[in-house]
Design a protein around this motif. Sequence first.
Motif, PDB file in Angstrom:
ATOM      1  N   ARG A  91       1.371   5.939  -1.014  1.00  0.00           N
ATOM      2  CA  ARG A  91       0.501   6.995  -1.156  1.00  0.00           C
ATOM      3  C   ARG A  91       1.688   8.176  -1.908  1.00  0.00           C
ATOM      4  N   VAL A  92       0.771   8.894  -2.491  1.00  0.00           N
ATOM      5  CA  VAL A  92       1.419  10.011  -3.486  1.00  0.00           C
ATOM      6  C   VAL A  92       1.409  11.520  -2.886  1.00  0.00           C
TER       7      VAL A  92
ATOM      8  N   VAL B 203       6.544   9.204  -3.576  1.00  0.00           N
ATOM      9  CA  VAL B 203       5.926   7.950  -3.285  1.00  0.00           C
ATOM     10  C   VAL B 203       6.288   7.330  -2.199  1.00  0.00           C
TER      11      VAL B 203
ATOM     12  N   CYS C 100      -3.196   3.083  -4.182  1.00  0.00           N
ATOM     13  CA  CYS C 100      -1.907   3.132  -4.605  1.00  0.00           C
ATOM     14  C   CYS C 100      -1.124   2.050  -4.163  1.00  0.00           C
TER      15      CYS C 100
ATOM     16  N   GLN D 268      -3.762  12.740  -5.622  1.00  0.00           N
ATOM     17  CA  GLN D 268      -4.200  11.256  -5.476  1.00  0.00           C
ATOM     18  C   GLN D 268      -5.566  11.500  -4.624  1.00  0.00           C
TER      19      GLN D 268
ATOM     20  N   ASP E 254      -8.126   5.691  -2.619  1.00  0.00           N
ATOM     21  CA  ASP E 254      -6.965   4.726  -2.204  1.00  0.00           C
ATOM     22  C   ASP E 254      -6.811   3.563  -3.220  1.00  0.00           C
TER      23      ASP E 254
ATOM     24  N   VAL F 255      -5.206   6.225  -9.598  1.00  0.00           N
ATOM     25  CA  VAL F 255      -5.625   6.818  -8.519  1.00  0.00           C
ATOM     26  C   VAL F 255      -5.458   8.428  -8.311  1.00  0.00           C
ATOM     27  N   LEU F 256      -4.735   8.518  -9.564  1.00  0.00           N
ATOM     28  CA  LEU F 256      -4.366  10.179  -9.765  1.00  0.00           C
ATOM     29  C   LEU F 256      -5.311  10.776 -10.633  1.00  0.00           C
TER      30      LEU F 256
ATOM     31  N   LYS G  47       0.807  -1.341  -0.188  1.00  0.00           N
ATOM     32  CA  LYS G  47      -0.097   0.101   0.054  1.00  0.00           C
ATOM     33  C   LYS G  47       0.927   1.277  -0.035  1.00  0.00           C
TER      34      LYS G  47
ATOM     35  N   LYS H  22      -3.033   1.982 -11.312  1.00  0.00           N
ATOM     36  CA  LYS H  22      -4.006   1.815 -10.534  1.00  0.00           C
ATOM     37  C   LYS H  22      -5.169   3.127 -10.379  1.00  0.00           C
TER      38      LYS H  22
ATOM     39  N   CYS I 298      -0.538   6.045 -14.147  1.00  0.00           N
ATOM     40  CA  CYS I 298      -0.738   5.308 -13.019  1.00  0.00           C
ATOM     41  C   CYS I 298      -1.541   3.899 -13.271  1.00  0.00           C
TER      42      CYS I 298
ATOM     43  N   CYS J  29       4.163   6.825 -11.200  1.00  0.00           N
ATOM     44  CA  CYS J  29       3.827   8.387 -11.594  1.00  0.00           C
ATOM     45  C   CYS J  29       5.020   9.157 -11.340  1.00  0.00           C
TER      46      CYS J  29
END
Lengths: 71, 355, 248
Positions: A5-6, A66, A49, A44, A47, A27-28, A3, A25, A23, A55
């Motif tokens: 986060r950005v 990241v 990421c 972001q 959730d 998420v951005l 898991k 996933k 990305c 990215c």
Amino acid sequence: MAKGRVEVREEFCKSCGLCVAACPKKVLRISDSINPRGYRPAEQFQDGCIACGICARTCPDVVLTVYRIDE
Amino acid sequence: MAKVLMKGTEAIAEAAIQAGCRYFYGYPITPQNEIPEHMSTRLPQIGGVYLQSESEVASINMLMGGAATGYRVMTTSSSPGISLMAEGMSYLAMGELPCVIVNISRAGPGLGGILPAQGDYFQATRNAGHGDYRILVLAPDTLQEAVDLVQDAFDLSQKYRTPVMLLADGFMGQMMEAVEIQERTIEEPKANAEWALGWRKERGGKRAVIYNLKLAPNDLEQRVGELQKKYEVIRQNEQRCERYRVDDAELVAVAYGTTSRMVRTAVDQLREEGLKVGMLRPISLWPYPVKHFSLPSSVRALLDVEMSSEFQMLEDVKLATECRLPVATCARWGGNAPSVSEIENKCRDLLNSSR
Amino acid sequence: MSETKVFGMTPTWRRDVHTHYCPGCTHGVAHRLVCEAIDELGIRDEAIGIAPVGCAVLIHQYMDLDFIEAAHGRAPAVAYGIKAVRPDKIVFTYQGDGDLASIGMGEIVHAVNRAWPLTVVFINNAIYGMTGGQMAPTTLLGQKATTCLSGRTAEANGYPVRMCELLATLEGPAYIERVALSKPQHILKAKAAIKKAFENQVNNKGFSFIEVLSTCPTNWGLRPVEACQWLEENMIPYYPLGVFKDFE
């Protein structure tokens, strides 16, 4: 799967959207806020990421950091 | 070092080495080829590098890279090659990079010929390249002076952080005279560690950038203003000229470099005839030695002697005397030089007509 | 719960500086890859960069390194001038296609052929960027530019120059590779190539030349993501990616 986060240095983002497209996933996104230079920075927004860093490797302005969340 | 008989080009090359030059960038062109030849043999023997470029355009830019490291560096060429270096000189001036450029000049325009001429005076003193800048230009008339001036050129280039040109024609390059070459002690490159490339550790992790671009007009105006102030100091401090038998002269010939050798002989012979002739010999062509042009009231006329069909130095002579005196001309070109008798005849005519 | 930074700003990148590049221009990516390579090799104190003329003329504002600005096309000659005096330093040029493949063609060919240990990062975006979108030697046939409004034709302008292929015919160079910045997989390969090009110099292993296919969204008249697509579909078929020379 990891898991993550950005973090976005919003002031330096030029809203090019390359990170959003890269990305895996999704998420951005480009946010609705406006930075001092008149660009809408990436953010972001959900959730999911996985801390892959793609990215940040795609960003031409070194805007993204990241983090992997270690549980 | 004892006095030895040397060819001009080789003497200049060796003098540069004795002035601390260990890096030379060169390209063949007649009549200066003995300089790169000498450097290619000597420099590797003493821990230096001779780097042969693919063109004079490359030479001058290699010189820029070398100069940016803070070490003593040089390139040499002849007239058409110097034309190709014009761009680089502008950049060297803007970057305030100390270096020495030697022009063993030949006859132009175009490919012209390989024999000596003084048609590169404008190119040397009026800026070959673009923009508001100056380079120091020194012109020797003997090989001993060529040796001394090329060494001075290195010192001056370091003192003022500017390119310095030695302008000598093919006569100076190809003739032989006895010279004594002294070794100079130098403070570079350490003295340049503050601004030069490759000294980051010595600066405590602070980087150095050699700029050429200043996009904002106020920045550029300030930058060029700094250069202008430096040039003004050079104008005040670095004028060099020989005054030869001027004190009671009625006619003063003005000549530099090779031409002044013929003029000197003419002056001596005319003096034996009782004619009061003298010579002003500018050694620094930029800055032009206007301070040395204060002449006795006995002087009625000047004679500009050159190997240039356009009398390229004439306007500097007129400016230096503020057009107070008539200036006649005597010139040959295309690889020919004014003979002593041509100069003497011209002087006799002038003295007769002004009586 | 704790966090680990998996990807952040590399030290050589000068923080708090806005780049002057247009949004989505991949010059920024190439800059970052150079910075990362230098940091990973630990050569920041030794590196000396030579800036070109063109969009990347201000590269020194973004990298905390010794730098000098060269005249248009002359960066390789400046690099040799430096390396002659300081063989202990890591000297590199960063040049665009107008700079390197047009006005500087003479300098780069002889630089590569002389084969001293130096590093060149060559950005090919098939156009003159800074001057406003004129035709470059690398502009593709049919591609529109402000000096070929209907598109480049072979009859009028000859064919786009493939620098890697051209330089690979020379005996001198140690390493020549063409990479692209149009998608993450390509960027990873580009990173490896640029790092290797510096590593070669650290190990004194000859001349390394990396051509980087890059985007110019503004002068191509495309959005950044479309520009990456255009690069994939148009540039890579004509400028194939891969290693053209490797001493190993």
